[in-house]
Scaffold this motif. Structure first.
Motif, PDB file in Angstrom:
ATOM      1  N   THR A 126       0.857  -1.177   0.000  1.00 57.88           N
ATOM      2  CA  THR A 126       0.000   0.000   0.000  1.00 57.88           C
ATOM      3  C   THR A 126       0.894   1.227   0.000  1.00 57.88           C
ATOM      4  OG1 THR A 126      -1.720  -1.170   1.215  1.00 57.88           O
ATOM      5  CG2 THR A 126      -1.803   1.239   1.264  1.00 57.88           C
ATOM      6  N   MET A 127       0.583   2.160  -0.891  1.00 56.94           N
ATOM      7  CA  MET A 127       1.361   3.393  -1.024  1.00 56.94           C
ATOM      8  C   MET A 127       0.419   4.592  -0.878  1.00 56.94           C
ATOM      9  SD  MET A 127       4.479   2.322  -1.653  1.00 56.94           S
ATOM     10  CE  MET A 127       5.382   3.674  -2.399  1.00 56.94           C
ATOM     11  N   SER A 128       0.794   5.549  -0.026  1.00 59.47           N
ATOM     12  CA  SER A 128       0.023   6.786   0.145  1.00 59.47           C
ATOM     13  C   SER A 128       0.666   7.862  -0.718  1.00 59.47           C
ATOM     14  CB  SER A 128       0.036   7.223   1.610  1.00 59.47           C
ATOM     15  OG  SER A 128      -0.611   6.253   2.390  1.00 59.47           O
ATOM     16  N   CYS A 129      -0.121   8.402  -1.641  1.00 58.61           N
ATOM     17  CA  CYS A 129       0.398   9.380  -2.606  1.00 58.61           C
ATOM     18  C   CYS A 129      -0.158  10.767  -2.330  1.00 58.61           C
ATOM     19  CB  CYS A 129       0.036   8.961  -4.028  1.00 58.61           C
ATOM     20  SG  CYS A 129       0.701   7.341  -4.484  1.00 58.61           S
ATOM     21  N   THR A 130       0.712  11.770  -2.402  1.00 57.83           N
ATOM     22  CA  THR A 130       0.332  13.167  -2.269  1.00 57.83           C
ATOM     23  C   THR A 130       0.599  13.830  -3.620  1.00 57.83           C
ATOM     24  OG1 THR A 130       1.002  13.132   0.041  1.00 57.83           O
ATOM     25  CG2 THR A 130       0.719  15.294  -0.977  1.00 57.83           C
ATOM     26  N   GLY A 131      -0.488  14.259  -4.268  1.00 54.73           N
ATOM     27  CA  GLY A 131      -0.372  14.846  -5.602  1.00 54.73           C
ATOM     28  C   GLY A 131       0.263  16.223  -5.567  1.00 54.73           C
ATOM     29  N   GLY A 132       0.923  16.593  -6.641  1.00 53.29           N
ATOM     30  CA  GLY A 132       1.545  17.906  -6.771  1.00 53.29           C
ATOM     31  C   GLY A 132       2.346  17.954  -8.053  1.00 53.29           C
ATOM     32  N   VAL A 133       3.187  18.989  -8.220  1.00 47.79           N
ATOM     33  CA  VAL A 133       4.055  19.066  -9.395  1.00 47.79           C
ATOM     34  C   VAL A 133       4.877  17.794  -9.455  1.00 47.79           C
ATOM     35  CG1 VAL A 133       5.969  20.292 -10.478  1.00 47.79           C
ATOM     36  CG2 VAL A 133       4.123  21.572  -9.412  1.00 47.79           C
ATOM     37  N   THR A 134       5.411  17.400  -8.293  1.00 48.45           N
ATOM     38  CA  THR A 134       6.008  16.078  -8.159  1.00 48.45           C
ATOM     39  C   THR A 134       5.156  15.346  -7.138  1.00 48.45           C
ATOM     40  OG1 THR A 134       8.239  16.864  -8.626  1.00 48.45           O
ATOM     41  CG2 THR A 134       8.059  14.777  -7.462  1.00 48.45           C
ATOM     42  N   THR A 135       4.507  14.271  -7.566  1.00 45.91           N
ATOM     43  CA  THR A 135       3.711  13.460  -6.663  1.00 45.91           C
ATOM     44  C   THR A 135       4.652  12.535  -5.911  1.00 45.91           C
ATOM     45  OG1 THR A 135       1.769  13.545  -8.083  1.00 45.91           O
ATOM     46  CG2 THR A 135       1.898  11.697  -6.553  1.00 45.91           C
ATOM     47  N   VAL A 136       4.450  12.428  -4.592  1.00 42.39           N
ATOM     48  CA  VAL A 136       5.287  11.570  -3.766  1.00 42.39           C
ATOM     49  C   VAL A 136       4.415  10.470  -3.182  1.00 42.39           C
ATOM     50  CG1 VAL A 136       6.835  11.463  -1.771  1.00 42.39           C
ATOM     51  CG2 VAL A 136       6.784  13.518  -3.195  1.00 42.39           C
ATOM     52  N   CYS A 137       4.805   9.214  -3.448  1.00 44.84           N
ATOM     53  CA  CYS A 137       4.095   8.057  -2.911  1.00 44.84           C
ATOM     54  C   CYS A 137       5.029   7.346  -1.935  1.00 44.84           C
ATOM     55  CB  CYS A 137       3.688   7.104  -4.026  1.00 44.84           C
ATOM     56  SG  CYS A 137       2.559   7.835  -5.236  1.00 44.84           S
ATOM     57  N   LYS A 138       4.534   7.128  -0.688  1.00 43.16           N
ATOM     58  CA  LYS A 138       5.340   6.482   0.343  1.00 43.16           C
ATOM     59  C   LYS A 138       4.595   5.279   0.902  1.00 43.16           C
ATOM     60  CE  LYS A 138       7.543  10.766   1.864  1.00 43.16           C
ATOM     61  NZ  LYS A 138       7.817  11.641   3.008  1.00 43.16           N
ATOM     62  N   GLY A 139       5.358   4.274   1.285  1.00 43.20           N
ATOM     63  CA  GLY A 139       4.753   3.106   1.908  1.00 43.20           C
ATOM     64  C   GLY A 139       5.642   1.899   1.749  1.00 43.20           C
ATOM     65  N   GLY A 140       5.009   0.700   1.818  1.00 46.37           N
ATOM     66  CA  GLY A 140       5.777  -0.526   1.655  1.00 46.37           C
ATOM     67  C   GLY A 140       6.864  -0.649   2.692  1.00 46.37           C
ATOM     68  N   ASN A 141       8.037  -1.076   2.308  1.00 48.95           N
ATOM     69  CA  ASN A 141       9.211  -1.197   3.181  1.00 48.95           C
ATOM     70  C   ASN A 141      10.099   0.029   3.004  1.00 48.95           C
ATOM     71  OD1 ASN A 141       8.414  -3.736   4.102  1.00 48.95           O
ATOM     72  ND2 ASN A 141       9.433  -4.767   2.399  1.00 48.95           N
ATOM     73  N   ASN A 142       9.613   1.188   3.483  1.00 50.55           N
ATOM     74  CA  ASN A 142      10.315   2.476   3.356  1.00 50.55           C
ATOM     75  C   ASN A 142      10.485   2.908   1.900  1.00 50.55           C
ATOM     76  OD1 ASN A 142      10.706   2.790   6.186  1.00 50.55           O
ATOM     77  ND2 ASN A 142      12.357   1.283   6.061  1.00 50.55           N
ATOM     78  N   ALA A 143       9.580   2.494   1.038  1.00 52.85           N
ATOM     79  CA  ALA A 143       9.645   2.850  -0.380  1.00 52.85           C
ATOM     80  C   ALA A 143       9.139   4.274  -0.588  1.00 52.85           C
ATOM     81  CB  ALA A 143       8.796   1.895  -1.208  1.00 52.85           C
ATOM     82  N   VAL A 144       9.815   4.998  -1.486  1.00 50.21           N
ATOM     83  CA  VAL A 144       9.364   6.316  -1.917  1.00 50.21           C
ATOM     84  C   VAL A 144       9.459   6.364  -3.433  1.00 50.21           C
ATOM     85  CG1 VAL A 144       9.683   8.814  -1.757  1.00 50.21           C
ATOM     86  CG2 VAL A 144      10.229   7.382   0.214  1.00 50.21           C
ATOM     87  N   VAL A 145       8.341   6.746  -4.057  1.00 50.10           N
ATOM     88  CA  VAL A 145       8.278   6.856  -5.512  1.00 50.10           C
ATOM     89  C   VAL A 145       7.899   8.304  -5.834  1.00 50.10           C
ATOM     90  CG1 VAL A 145       7.100   6.068  -7.608  1.00 50.10           C
ATOM     91  CG2 VAL A 145       7.575   4.442  -5.755  1.00 50.10           C
ATOM     92  N   TYR A 146       8.676   8.923  -6.729  1.00 47.85           N
ATOM     93  CA  TYR A 146       8.432  10.301  -7.169  1.00 47.85           C
ATOM     94  C   TYR A 146       7.900  10.257  -8.598  1.00 47.85           C
ATOM     95  CZ  TYR A 146      11.660  11.165  -3.298  1.00 47.85           C
ATOM     96  OH  TYR A 146      12.289  11.168  -2.075  1.00 47.85           O
ATOM     97  N   LEU A 147       6.738  10.876  -8.810  1.00 43.97           N
ATOM     98  CA  LEU A 147       6.118  10.910 -10.140  1.00 43.97           C
ATOM     99  C   LEU A 147       6.031  12.359 -10.602  1.00 43.97           C
ATOM    100  CD1 LEU A 147       3.147   8.498  -9.332  1.00 43.97           C
ATOM    101  CD2 LEU A 147       5.380   7.905 -10.308  1.00 43.97           C
ATOM    102  N   ARG A 148       6.484  12.615 -11.846  1.00 41.83           N
ATOM    103  CA  ARG A 148       6.423  13.966 -12.407  1.00 41.83           C
ATOM    104  C   ARG A 148       5.575  13.965 -13.643  1.00 41.83           C
ATOM    105  NH1 ARG A 148      11.091  12.326 -11.138  1.00 41.83           N
ATOM    106  NH2 ARG A 148      11.869  11.879 -13.177  1.00 41.83           N
TER     107      ARG A 148
END
Length: 148
Positions: A126-148
């Motif tokens: 499960t990943m919690s995403c915060t939308g923005g110019v760069t969307t940041v999704c955090k969760g899992g085993n300290n995973a961070v995914v940046y979406l532009r």
């Protein structure tokens, strides 16, 4: 048509001079000069007949409305760039990040929680995403995914 006719006349004159060279003793310098004059004449006629295209100039963008695209397109410091639109932290694989991006986009973006599969661990996270110019999704085993 006129240019074609004049070019043909110049070529015919040049050929005639070449043929007469042996008969009347025209020097190589005279031949070179005649060729140069014929070429210059043809070039001048072509320049005169060819319209010069005009280029419409668009106004320069004002600095207040110009946003540098490089700031929105760069991966955050310390992250690894997976593609031009996806970056990850050191705890995250690019294949998982792509699945997070697909899930996030299929849900319509914004602030939301998504589930994504990791082909590395063979588990869903499960990943919690915060939308923005760069969307940041955090969760899992300290995973961070940046979406532009």
């Amino acid at each position: 048509m006129r240019r074609l006719r004049l070019t043909a006349i110049a070529l015919t004159a040049t050929a005639s001079v070449v043929m007469l060279t042996g008969c009347i003793g025209v020097s190589q310098d005279d031949l070179d000069k005649a060729r140069a004059e014929g070429a210059a004449s043809a070039s001048q006629e072509q320049s005169a007949a060819t319209p010069v295209p005009t280029v419409a100039q668009s106004p320069a963008p004002s600095p207040s409305t110009t946003t540098p695209s490089s700031t929105a397109q760069r991966a955050p410091a310390g992250s690894t760039e997976c593609s031009s639109t996806i970056s990850v932290n050191g705890s995250t694989s690019c294949s998982f990040a792509q699945n997070v991006a697909d899930a996030y986009l299929s849900e319509g973006g914004g602030n939301r929680t998504v589930s994504a599969y990791s082909p590395i661990t063979n588990q869903w996270y499960t990943m919690s995403c915060t939308g923005g110019v760069t969307t940041v999704c955090k969760g899992g085993n300290n995973a961070v995914v940046y979406l532009r």
